[in-house]
Scaffold this active site. Sequence first.
Site, PDB file in Angstrom:
ATOM      1  N   ASP A  55      -3.616   2.511  -5.458  1.00 41.52           N
ATOM      2  CA  ASP A  55      -2.403   2.537  -4.627  1.00 41.52           C
ATOM      3  C   ASP A  55      -2.158   1.244  -3.851  1.00 41.52           C
ATOM      4  O   ASP A  55      -1.377   1.230  -2.929  1.00 41.52           O
ATOM      5  CB  ASP A  55      -2.417   3.775  -3.711  1.00 41.52           C
ATOM      6  CG  ASP A  55      -2.877   3.494  -2.298  1.00 41.52           C
ATOM      7  OD1 ASP A  55      -3.806   2.708  -2.132  1.00 41.52           O
ATOM      8  OD2 ASP A  55      -2.277   4.068  -1.379  1.00 41.52           O
ATOM      9  N   GLU A  56      -2.840   0.146  -4.234  1.00 40.63           N
ATOM     10  CA  GLU A  56      -2.557  -1.085  -3.504  1.00 40.63           C
ATOM     11  C   GLU A  56      -2.636  -2.337  -4.384  1.00 40.63           C
ATOM     12  O   GLU A  56      -3.335  -2.345  -5.398  1.00 40.63           O
ATOM     13  CB  GLU A  56      -3.466  -1.226  -2.276  1.00 40.63           C
ATOM     14  CG  GLU A  56      -4.928  -1.142  -2.598  1.00 40.63           C
ATOM     15  CD  GLU A  56      -5.810  -1.369  -1.386  1.00 40.63           C
ATOM     16  OE1 GLU A  56      -5.561  -2.295  -0.594  1.00 40.63           O
ATOM     17  OE2 GLU A  56      -6.782  -0.618  -1.246  1.00 40.63           O
ATOM     18  N   ASP A 106       0.862  -1.189   0.000  1.00 39.88           N
ATOM     19  CA  ASP A 106       0.000   0.000   0.000  1.00 39.88           C
ATOM     20  C   ASP A 106       0.899   1.240   0.000  1.00 39.88           C
ATOM     21  O   ASP A 106       1.810   1.354   0.822  1.00 39.88           O
ATOM     22  CB  ASP A 106      -0.902  -0.013   1.245  1.00 39.88           C
ATOM     23  CG  ASP A 106      -1.976   1.065   1.172  1.00 39.88           C
ATOM     24  OD1 ASP A 106      -3.150   0.716   0.961  1.00 39.88           O
ATOM     25  OD2 ASP A 106      -1.635   2.263   1.313  1.00 39.88           O
TER      26      ASP A 106
HETATM   27  P1  TTP Z   1      -5.186   5.210   1.194  1.00 40.77           P
HETATM   28  O1  TTP Z   1      -4.217   4.118   0.900  1.00 40.77           O
HETATM   29  O2  TTP Z   1      -6.336   4.909   2.102  1.00 40.77           O
HETATM   30  O3  TTP Z   1      -4.435   6.447   1.856  1.00 40.77           O
HETATM   31  P2  TTP Z   1      -3.017   7.054   1.538  1.00 40.77           P
HETATM   32  O4  TTP Z   1      -2.260   6.248   0.547  1.00 40.77           O
HETATM   33  O5  TTP Z   1      -3.187   8.504   1.170  1.00 40.77           O
HETATM   34  O6  TTP Z   1      -2.307   7.027   2.943  1.00 40.77           O
HETATM   35  P3  TTP Z   1      -1.715   5.747   3.749  1.00 40.77           P
HETATM   36  O7  TTP Z   1      -0.254   6.037   3.904  1.00 40.77           O
HETATM   37  O8  TTP Z   1      -2.432   5.749   5.058  1.00 40.77           O
HETATM   38  O9  TTP Z   1      -1.998   4.534   2.929  1.00 40.77           O
HETATM   39  O10 TTP Z   1      -5.793   5.775  -0.156  1.00 40.77           O
HETATM   40  C1  TTP Z   1      -5.032   5.911  -1.333  1.00 40.77           C
HETATM   41  C2  TTP Z   1      -5.430   7.168  -2.086  1.00 40.77           C
HETATM   42  O11 TTP Z   1      -6.834   7.141  -2.377  1.00 40.77           O
HETATM   43  C3  TTP Z   1      -5.194   8.445  -1.290  1.00 40.77           C
HETATM   44  O12 TTP Z   1      -3.885   8.968  -1.471  1.00 40.77           O
HETATM   45  C4  TTP Z   1      -6.255   9.364  -1.824  1.00 40.77           C
HETATM   46  C5  TTP Z   1      -7.379   8.444  -2.271  1.00 40.77           C
HETATM   47  N1  TTP Z   1      -8.479   8.494  -1.281  1.00 40.77           N
HETATM   48  C6  TTP Z   1      -9.520   9.395  -1.478  1.00 40.77           C
HETATM   49  O13 TTP Z   1      -9.541  10.118  -2.487  1.00 40.77           O
HETATM   50  N2  TTP Z   1     -10.529   9.457  -0.533  1.00 40.77           N
HETATM   51  C7  TTP Z   1     -10.536   8.662   0.585  1.00 40.77           C
HETATM   52  O14 TTP Z   1     -11.449   8.767   1.423  1.00 40.77           O
HETATM   53  C8  TTP Z   1      -9.451   7.731   0.777  1.00 40.77           C
HETATM   54  C9  TTP Z   1      -9.409   6.840   2.005  1.00 40.77           C
HETATM   55  C10 TTP Z   1      -8.456   7.686  -0.178  1.00 40.77           C
HETATM   56 MG    MG Z   2      -2.122   4.175   0.757  1.00 40.43          MG
END
Ligand code: TTP
Ligand code: MG
Length: 369
Positions: A107-108, A9
Site C-alpha cells: 500500500d505504499e 500511502d
Molecule cells: P498501513 O499503511 O500501516 O495502514 P492502513 O493503510 O490500514 O491505514 P493508514 O490509513 O493509517 O495508512 O498498512 C497497510 C496495510 O497493511 C493495512 O491495511 C493492513 C496491513 N497491515 C497488517 O496486516 N498488519 C499491521 O500490523 C499493519 C501495520 C498493516
Molecule cells: Mg496505509
Amino acid sequence: MERIVFHVDMDAFYASVEARDNPRLAHVPVVIGADPQGGRGRGVVSTANYAARVYGIHSAMPISRAYEACPQAVFLRPSFEKYKQASHEVMDVLRGYADVLEVVGMDEAYLDVTRRARNWRMARSLAHSLQAAVRRRTGLSCSVGISCTKSAAKIASDRRKPHGVTLIHPDELKDVLAPLPVKLVNGCGPKTAAALEEWDILTVGDLADADPVWLESRFGSHGRWLWRVANGDDPREVVDDHGPSKSRGNERTFLRDARHPAHVLTTAHRLLDGLLHDRHDGRPFQTLTVKLRTSDFVTRTRAITFPAPLDPKGKGTDERVQAACDAMLDELMDGRAVRLVGVRLSNFHESPGQQTLAGFGMQHVVAAA
Ligand code: TTP
Ligand code: MG
C-alpha cells in the site's frame, strides 16, 4: 538540483478495498483481521477503518480487545488476493505520475517527480491530480507526502490522513522534524530508540543536536546515519528496482453502473488507447486481458494471446486489439449492469517483433475466471 519526492500511502488499505467492494461498509466501523469469536478470538487486527479507529482500534491490537472496544463493528477476515489486485491497480496509476516509481509495499510507494513537477507549487498540484486519479480509477483513497527526501516525504504522508496532501518544504524541514519522536527517523527501531532515550535523546531535534562523533562511537556507522537523517539529509534515491513492468493495465469504475454495452465498449477503447499510446513504454506485447466487474461485485477476466507480438504503434494494431477486446467483453456482458471495466497488456517483447500474417488472427483464450 533539489529532488522532489512523493510518498504515497493508501488510507486504511484493506478496509478501504472491502468498503469499495461493498458500499454498505462505507460508514460503519470495519475491522479486518482474525476471527473475534465473540471476544474469545486469539489473533490480531490487520487494520481498521477510520470509523473503527474512533474506538481506539488499530493494527496489531489483539482482536479480542478490538471486539471489546466495539462489538458492533463488522469483523472481516483478510482477502489477500483481492488486496494484491487492488495494489496492482493503484501502482499502475502511480506509474503514470512518476519519473521513477519505487513500490515499497502493498500500500505504499515513493515517486521521484523532480523532472515532471519542476517546482513545489506544481508538485502540490500534481499530488492532488494523482490522488484524484487513484480515486477515479480504483475507487480508493490515499495520502501523499511531498518533500526533498524519502524520509521527509514518508513523515509528510502520515500527517493528514486520510486523503491528505502534505508538503514539507526543505526550508522548514528541520523545524517540522524537531519535535517528532526519534522512532520516526529512518532506521531507528525500538531498541535504538530505547538506547537513545537513556541519553535523553527523545526527539528528532535532540538527535540532530547530538554530537555525531559521540553517536558514531556509541552506535557505529548507524549512529552517523541517524544523525544525518535527523538533520534532514537522506541521500537514498528513489529506485525502480523492479525492472520493466511485466504488464500494464488501466481500468475505470463507473460513477453509476453502466447499463449500455456500447458505453462499456467505448470506455474500454479509451483505456486501450491510453495503453497503446503510452509515451514511456512502446514495447511490443502479445497478450491482452479484459476485466469486467458487474454491479453484484462479481469480477471476471478473459485474455487472449496473439500468435505474434504486436507493435503498439504498428499499422492496424489499434483495430486488431479493439476487435479482440470487443469480442471478449461481448462474451462477458450478460445483461447485468457493469461497475468496472479494465484492460491490460502483458507478455512484452523487448524489440518490435516480426509480424507475420498469423499476427492478424487470434489464437486462444488463456484465462477465464
Ligand atoms: P498501513 O499503511 O500501516 O495502514 P492502513 O493503510 O490500514 O491505514 P493508514 O490509513 O493509517 O495508512 O498498512 C497497510 C496495510 O497493511 C493495512 O491495511 C493492513 C496491513 N497491515 C497488517 O496486516 N498488519 C499491521 O500490523 C499493519 C501495520 C498493516
Ligand atoms: Mg496505509
